[in-house]
Design a protein around this motif. Structure first.
Motif, PDB file in Angstrom:
ATOM      1  N   THR A 100       0.847  -1.197   0.000  1.00 33.33           N
ATOM      2  CA  THR A 100       0.000   0.000   0.000  1.00 33.33           C
ATOM      3  C   THR A 100       0.879   1.243   0.000  1.00 33.33           C
ATOM      4  OG1 THR A 100      -0.092   0.249   2.418  1.00 33.33           O
ATOM      5  CG2 THR A 100      -1.671  -1.277   1.404  1.00 33.33           C
ATOM      6  N   ASN A 101       0.272   2.409  -0.101  1.00 25.35           N
ATOM      7  CA  ASN A 101       1.006   3.676  -0.085  1.00 25.35           C
ATOM      8  C   ASN A 101       0.927   4.375   1.276  1.00 25.35           C
ATOM      9  OD1 ASN A 101       1.719   3.470  -2.838  1.00 25.35           O
ATOM     10  ND2 ASN A 101      -0.298   4.254  -3.445  1.00 25.35           N
ATOM     11  N   ASP A 102       0.586   3.609   2.312  1.00 19.23           N
ATOM     12  CA  ASP A 102       0.383   4.210   3.627  1.00 19.23           C
ATOM     13  C   ASP A 102       1.692   4.537   4.347  1.00 19.23           C
ATOM     14  OD1 ASP A 102      -2.336   3.933   3.241  1.00 19.23           O
ATOM     15  OD2 ASP A 102      -2.421   1.976   4.227  1.00 19.23           O
ATOM     16  N   PHE A 103       2.787   3.866   3.958  1.00 16.61           N
ATOM     17  CA  PHE A 103       4.046   4.047   4.677  1.00 16.61           C
ATOM     18  C   PHE A 103       5.195   4.288   3.697  1.00 16.61           C
ATOM     19  CE2 PHE A 103       1.391   1.191   7.251  1.00 16.61           C
ATOM     20  CZ  PHE A 103       1.327   1.915   8.431  1.00 16.61           C
ATOM     21  N   LYS A 104       6.300   4.792   4.260  1.00 16.38           N
ATOM     22  CA  LYS A 104       7.520   4.997   3.496  1.00 16.38           C
ATOM     23  C   LYS A 104       8.642   4.169   4.101  1.00 16.38           C
ATOM     24  CE  LYS A 104       6.363   9.684   1.994  1.00 16.38           C
ATOM     25  NZ  LYS A 104       6.801  11.094   1.944  1.00 16.38           N
ATOM     26  N   ASP A 107       9.772   4.925   7.649  1.00 13.76           N
ATOM     27  CA  ASP A 107       8.945   4.404   8.741  1.00 13.76           C
ATOM     28  C   ASP A 107       9.383   2.981   9.100  1.00 13.76           C
ATOM     29  OD1 ASP A 107       7.328   6.760   8.660  1.00 13.76           O
ATOM     30  OD2 ASP A 107       6.223   5.895   6.971  1.00 13.76           O
ATOM     31  N   PHE A 158       3.559  -2.877   8.427  1.00 15.71           N
ATOM     32  CA  PHE A 158       3.701  -1.833   7.415  1.00 15.71           C
ATOM     33  C   PHE A 158       3.230  -2.261   6.025  1.00 15.71           C
ATOM     34  CE2 PHE A 158       6.739  -0.698  10.713  1.00 15.71           C
ATOM     35  CZ  PHE A 158       6.510   0.655  10.863  1.00 15.71           C
ATOM     36  N   SER A 159       2.597  -3.406   5.936  1.00 14.63           N
ATOM     37  CA  SER A 159       2.087  -3.896   4.648  1.00 14.63           C
ATOM     38  C   SER A 159       3.193  -3.924   3.594  1.00 14.63           C
ATOM     39  CB  SER A 159       0.922  -3.016   4.163  1.00 14.63           C
ATOM     40  OG  SER A 159      -0.150  -3.061   5.071  1.00 14.63           O
TER      41      SER A 159
END
Length: 294
Positions: A100-104, A107, A158-159
């Motif tokens: 997903t685009n929720d984390f970098k 993180d 973190f997917s």
């Protein structure tokens, strides 16, 4: 803009207390510090924008207290001295795929460094998908299976789908940077091939040899490392010939089984190389065989 925001946008950038003597980085003074950006990763527009921001004083420190990262400077900058240490150190390389685009990557990397507690010396990303951890050796250093457990936990949190390469614990020798670079070279060539997701050189030895992707410098470094254990060198050939059977190897060596067992366990405790595992045993036998005519 605060420097923390800028470093979040450019995770490859880092702060030093002294100016680097290299053209590889675009360097901007900021109060008593220097902010370093890898030139090849910047477009002309980005370079111009950064120059404008720093020249006009639009980058501020505010609450941040930049910490000089001597290990990162040593590993990423030419002609820099190794930080002083009397401890063994190892490199852990990783590659991430974000579901997903929720984390970098920053993180994920922050969480990893926190889970390694006080052992790690530096943690940084090389790009948006790969990065490096350097850590000290202690009696509490994580084993490969423990690191695999940490990796799986982070993937769930973190997917991500990650791959991790566990390097050897090396003494702080003069060519340590070159050894780390050779380990990184192996990881880059092997992470997509290896069926597991947490591995070390022993696990991919034969594929490296087949693909001619095993750096001679790394083989020699491991061999020199092995020379520190002459009692184990005596055991390895017979243990290999006896397919890992300690009792048969001890009989061939005219040693008591407990003596052989003790040396194997001591070697594992000091090196994390387990001669009870066939991958590790074959790897050590290969090192001896590769240097048999030298």
């Amino acid at each position: 803009m605060e420097l923390t925001e800028l470093l979040h946008l450019y995770p490859q950038a880092f702060v030093t207390t002294e100016q680097l003597s290299t053209d590889e980085y675009l360097i901007f003074p900021l109060e008593k510090y220097f902010v370093n950006f890898f030139r090849d990763s910047l477009s002309q527009t980005e370079k111009h924008l950064l120059e404008t921001l720093f020249r006009q004083g639009q980058i501020t420190l505010n609450s941040i207290s930049p910490i000089n990262d001597p290990w990162r400077v040593y590993l990423t900058s030419p002609s820099t001295m190794m930080p002083e240490t009397d401890k063994l150190v190892r490199q852990i390389s990783f590659h991430l795929e974000f579901i997903t685009n929720d984390f970098k990557i920053s993180d994920w990397l922050t969480a990893l460094s926190q889970m390694l507690a006080d052992n790690y010396l530096t943690a940084y990303s090389l790009n948006e998908t790969t990065g490096i951890i350097i850590e000290n050796y202690t009696n509490q250093s994580s084993t490969l299976s423990e690191l695999d457990g940490i990796r799986q936990t982070l993937d769930e949190d973190f997917s991500t789908k990650s791959h991790m390469f566990i390097g050897n614990f090396w003494k702080p020798i003069d060519n340590l940077k070159e050894i780390f670079q050779a380990e990184e070279q192996v990881f880059e060539s092997e992470w997509s091939y290896f069926h597991g997701q947490t591995f070390k050189l022993q696990h991919v030895l034969f594929h490296c040899l087949y693909c001619q992707a095993l750096p001679a410098k790394l083989v020699d470094a491991y061999y020199q490392y092995l020379l520190n254990y002459p009692e184990v060198i005596e055991i390895i050939p017979q243990l290999y010939l006896q397919q890992g059977n300690v009792s048969l190897a001890a009989k061939k060596l005219y040693l008591h089984r407990n003596t052989v067992q003790y040396r194997i366990e001591k070697f594992y405790h000091e090196t994390s190389i387990s001669l009870k595992q066939m991958d590790d045993l074959v790897f050590c036998y290969f090192l001896l065989a590769a240097h048999s005519n030298n």
